[in-house]
Design an enzyme around this catalytic site. Structure first.
Site, mmCIF file in Angstrom:
data_model
loop_
_atom_site.group_PDB
_atom_site.id
_atom_site.type_symbol
_atom_site.label_atom_id
_atom_site.label_comp_id
_atom_site.label_asym_id
_atom_site.label_seq_id
_atom_site.Cartn_x
_atom_site.Cartn_y
_atom_site.Cartn_z
ATOM 1 N N HIS A 287 -2.408 33.366 -50.844
ATOM 2 C CA HIS A 287 -1.358 34.093 -50.128
ATOM 3 C C HIS A 287 -0.435 33.115 -49.397
ATOM 4 O O HIS A 287 0.799 33.219 -49.493
ATOM 5 C CB HIS A 287 -1.997 35.071 -49.133
ATOM 6 C CG HIS A 287 -1.039 35.649 -48.140
ATOM 7 N ND1 HIS A 287 -0.418 36.852 -48.335
ATOM 8 C CD2 HIS A 287 -0.598 35.178 -46.934
ATOM 9 C CE1 HIS A 287 0.372 37.108 -47.303
ATOM 10 N NE2 HIS A 287 0.274 36.109 -46.437
ATOM 11 N N GLU A 288 -1.021 32.151 -48.666
ATOM 12 C CA GLU A 288 -0.209 31.194 -47.904
ATOM 13 C C GLU A 288 0.644 30.325 -48.833
ATOM 14 O O GLU A 288 1.818 30.052 -48.544
ATOM 15 C CB GLU A 288 -1.121 30.305 -47.047
ATOM 16 C CG GLU A 288 -1.861 31.037 -45.938
ATOM 17 C CD GLU A 288 -0.933 31.694 -44.938
ATOM 18 O OE1 GLU A 288 0.169 31.153 -44.694
ATOM 19 O OE2 GLU A 288 -1.294 32.751 -44.408
ATOM 20 N N HIS A 291 3.846 31.880 -49.987
ATOM 21 C CA HIS A 291 5.016 31.720 -49.117
ATOM 22 C C HIS A 291 5.808 30.477 -49.509
ATOM 23 O O HIS A 291 7.046 30.486 -49.504
ATOM 24 C CB HIS A 291 4.576 31.615 -47.650
ATOM 25 C CG HIS A 291 4.109 32.910 -47.046
ATOM 26 N ND1 HIS A 291 4.894 34.034 -47.037
ATOM 27 C CD2 HIS A 291 2.952 33.251 -46.426
ATOM 28 C CE1 HIS A 291 4.235 35.021 -46.433
ATOM 29 N NE2 HIS A 291 3.060 34.570 -46.057
ATOM 30 N N GLU A 367 5.417 39.064 -46.604
ATOM 31 C CA GLU A 367 3.962 39.206 -46.665
ATOM 32 C C GLU A 367 3.531 39.974 -47.912
ATOM 33 O O GLU A 367 2.562 39.604 -48.581
ATOM 34 C CB GLU A 367 3.446 39.905 -45.402
ATOM 35 C CG GLU A 367 3.588 39.100 -44.128
ATOM 36 C CD GLU A 367 2.868 37.769 -44.196
ATOM 37 O OE1 GLU A 367 1.735 37.721 -44.723
ATOM 38 O OE2 GLU A 367 3.449 36.770 -43.736
#
Length: 427
Positions: A287-288, A291, A367
């Site tokens: 997920h990070e 970004h 997100e």
């Protein structure tokens, strides 16, 4: 939102599979306490700020700063010196008046709900260190900014903006290497399966990873986190030990002969096992890294700098308006630092609220996109379980008023994120 905390006392049907009633009640009470604290601390802040304005606190502090700098041999022509004294006194006042609220939050609310890991001695040492480090950065940067504004001529706002851009990039670059280690211990993630899996995943999406660190966040709090930093081909990943099931000090029994408490921290062995398994940690990192891959970090920097340039331009337009200074009690002088404070803190306040809301909306979109990226990496199932674990470990309350959520939550509510991942998880 407080009404939601007070009245939602049973686990809603849609949460029945992911949250037990005991955890739900704990999170409800925790968020209710935080809400009460937020209300009273916010009210105090508003009253304090209003009284400072009504009683002429800002011109009084400026006059006091002039007297102190004058005694040190710096007359009125040394405006930058007086500005630095003013800034030092103002930040000291803010630190002192904010201390009781910080103590209450840490040793009453966080302690009550099992998150605080600090002793009183560690807290005060940490607070003093933060104040000193802040002054070591704030005072030189402010003095240079004021000097640039004074000598910059008609286009000073361009030079001031470029200066703040460089400072922000430098601080982002050095923060984790030189500033954060002053407060927490950073150690390289030991060689093993997790490190190999992280390196493999980073390589698969061309993330230029150079190092992976574990930070001892458990010395301060049992809340968990992860982030990456660095520019160009020098990226590092930082994992809080509270995020890692295998590394969290809170999951370890104290060694024989230890009473579970030392000079700086306390062992909360009564806490239930916390943290994520390796597969779940990889999903969180997926997920990070999403970004980064989707350009969210760069987009945020661009938006921030465009806003910064606009603010400096408007500052240049407004700084010559004597009535602004008169309204705040400065009848004979127009100090540059005071002008910055009046315009950035007060005049721009409504604009900042609107901008903050827009950035919150954008953040929620980012997100969802990062979750979708992790899903594409095949991490949907593990991210689904990791989100549930992290929500439980941090006692996040999964039910929210839609207006409150829309305005305040930079991350989508848990149920919305799980719903977006659900299809892929079931597959």
């Amino acid at each position: 939102q407080r009404r939601v905390y007070r009245t939602t006392t049973h686990v809603p049907q849609e949460l029945g599979q992911i949250m037990d009633s005991e955890t739900f009640e704990k999170s409800r009470l925790y968020q209710l306490d935080k809400s009460t604290f937020s209300f009273w601390s916010g009210l105090y802040s508003e009253v304090e700020g209003t009284m400072i304005l009504l009683c002429g606190g800002i011109p009084f502090l400026w006059k006091l700063s002039g007297q102190i700098s004058g005694r040190a041999g710096f007359g009125q022509e040394y405006e930058i010196v007086q500005s630095l004294v003013f800034l030092l006194l103002a930040t000291f006042f803010s630190a002192v008046t904010g201390l009781p609220w910080s103590l209450y939050n840490t040793f009453v609310i966080e302690e009550k709900h099992g998150f605080n890991q600090q002793t009183l001695g560690f807290f005060f040492k940490d607070a003093l260190k933060k104040f000193v480090v802040t002054q070591c950065i704030l005072l030189p940067v402010t003095s240079l900014l004021l000097y640039i504004i004074k000598i910059g001529g008609d286009y000073f706002f361009i030079y001031a903006w470029l200066f703040t851009l460089v400072v922000s990039l430098v601080l982002v670059t050095i923060y984790a290497d030189y500033i954060a280690p002053l407060f927490d211990k950073f150690i390289p993630l030991p060689e093993g399966e997790l490190k190999q899996q992280i390196e493999t995943m980073a390589k698969s999406i061309d993330f230029p990873l150079t190092k992976v660190y574990v930070v001892e966040g458990s010395k301060r709090s049992s809340h968990s986190n992860a982030y990456f930093y660095g520019f160009f081909k020098n990226k590092r990943i930082v994992l809080f030990d509270t995020l890692l099931e295998d590394y969290s000090a809170l999951n370890k029994e104290p060694a024989e002969g230890e009473d579970g408490e030392n000079e700086e921290t306390k062992s909360k062995t009564k806490n239930k096992k916390q943290g994520c398994k390796n597969e779940e940690v990889l999903a969180v990192l997926g997920h990070e890294l999403g970004h980064w891959k989707l350009g969210h970090t760069v987009k945020n920097i661009i938006i921030s700098q465009m806003n910064s340039f606009l603010c400096f331009f408007l500052f240049a337009v407004l700084i010559g308006r004597k009535e602004l200074f008169t309204a705040f009690g400065f009848y004979d002088t127009q100090p540059t630092l005071i002008g910055l404070m009046i315009i950035f803190q007060f005049i721009f306040s409504p604009y900042n609220e609107v901008l903050s809301f827009c950035l919150t909306v954008l953040s929620r979109r980012f997100e969802f996109q990062a979750d979708a990226f992790a899903k594409e990496l095949g991490k949907a199932k593990d991210l689904y379980s990791a989100l549930i674990k992290l929500n439980k470990d941090n006692l996040g309350f999964p039910v929210s008023d839609w207006i409150f959520s829309m305005w305040h939550y930079s991350h989508p509510p848990l149920l919305e994120r799980l719903q977006a991942l659900k299809g892929a998880k079931q597959e």
